[in-house]
Design an enzyme around this catalytic site. Structure first.
Site, PDB file in Angstrom:
ATOM      1  NE  ARG A 177      -3.461  -2.296   0.545  1.00  0.00           N
ATOM      2  CZ  ARG A 177      -3.475  -3.811  -0.013  1.00  0.00           C
ATOM      3  NH1 ARG A 177      -2.132  -3.826  -0.878  1.00  0.00           N
ATOM      4  NH2 ARG A 177      -4.119  -4.759  -0.475  1.00  0.00           N
ATOM      5  CB  SER A 227     -10.403  -2.804   3.934  1.00  0.00           C
ATOM      6  OG  SER A 227     -10.446  -4.043   3.216  1.00  0.00           O
ATOM      7  CD  GLU A 297      -6.336  -0.753   2.775  1.00  0.00           C
ATOM      8  OE1 GLU A 297      -6.460  -1.314   1.766  1.00  0.00           O
ATOM      9  OE2 GLU A 297      -6.134  -1.271   3.969  1.00  0.00           O
TER      10      GLU A 297
END
Length: 304
Positions: A177, A227, A297
């Site tokens: 990420r 998420s 996130e």
């Protein structure tokens, strides 16, 4: 900052149909949450993107670049300055054999269909990821064992000086990420990828299986930002949240999904404050129970 003056300046070089004043950001995020942006620009060319960025930088006007808002929580007071949305207006694709060049604003869902229809394999993992290819490269998006770094050749970006430069895969520093694009605050323009020729029927079986897994295990019927938390090392965020007895817990109209505890969903009229308070509650309970710090996130932006 005079919003009307900024608007008048921007329409000198940008189609007025692509500029909006006091635009509710809940119309532009998958969470369906968020106060107004002073100015929203949805450019349809590289020239418009470059001009909007240069204009803001030269005048020290706050700006934020987004894709289609699938990983975004905008606070209730909205966003001051200019939001540049690189999405549906900038979404062309060229496929030449096994090579694909895509503009940053195309949705992964649409891009994956075009790639699969050409009988190309390697992009199956992305078929159900919400968001644009530009956003996916920026955060090295992935799912079901695949990541953008597996298929990307390189991409053109705008750097902080307003110059267009090309970065090869090795230059991108793609990790979990993360990417150099985040670190350097580059803006993705076009992405080059390469795939292998495969068997369309076999590829379709894989995609259908992943689609079934998503639709049965994720709360796709409700607005969310995917998420909510990053995967902590050695754990799964959803399991920690579930094992903490938080499945289904609500703050206002924000809820820890009773289908997948890793998602916070909007039951209809959730505010950003509801979501933020629920995030804090989840983080505290998981930390108290397991000693694990959950990092978000989802990207949280806007005036506090």
């Amino acid at each position: 900052m005079d919003i009307n003056q900024i608007y008048m300046d921007l329409i000198e070089k940008i189609n007025s149909n692509n500029i909006f004043k006091n635009e509710p950001m809940k119309k532009h995020t998958s969470f369906r949450i968020g106060g107004p942006a002073d100015i929203l620009v949805i450019p349809d060319s590289i020239d418009e993107i470059v001009y909007a960025l240069k204009y803001c930088r030269e005048r020290n006007i706050d700006y934020f670049v987004m894709g289609n808002g699938s990983n975004l929580l905008v606070r209730d007071k909205g966003i001051r300055g200019v939001v540049i949305k690189i999405a549906e207006n900038f979404s062309d694709v060229k496929i030449n054999g096994t090579k694909v060049r895509a503009q940053a604003g195309i949705l992964l869902s649409r891009l994956s269909k075009l790639i699969i229809n050409e009988g190309l394999e390697g992009f199956e993992f992305a078929s159900g990821i919400p968001g644009t290819i530009g956003g996916a490269v920026t955060m090295n998006a992935g799912a079901y064992g695949g990541e953008i770094k597996d298929v990307i050749v390189g991409c053109s970006v705008i750097d902080k000086n307003g110059e267009i430069i090309y970065l090869n895969r090795e230059d991108l520093n793609l990790g979990y990420r993360t990417s150099i694009i985040q670190d350097k605050k580059y803006v993705v323009l076009e992405v080059d990828m390469e795939f292998k020729k495969g068997d369309y029927d076999k590829i379709k079986i894989i995609v259908d299986d992943l689609t079934k897994r998503r639709t049965t295990k994720q709360p796709l019927h409700l607005p969310s930002a995917g998420s909510t938390f990053k995967r902590p090392k050695g754990y799964y965020a959803g399991k920690l949240i579930q094992d903490s007895g938080l499945k289904g817990v609500r703050v206002g109209d924000a809820q820890v999904s009773d289908l997948h505890s890793g998602f916070i969903v909007n039951l209809g009229n959730a505010t950003a404050e509801d979501v933020l308070n629920l995030i804090k509650l989840v983080q505290k309970v998981v930390r108290d129970n397991f000693g694990v710090n959950l990092e978000t996130e989802v990207k949280i932006i806007g005036e506090e």
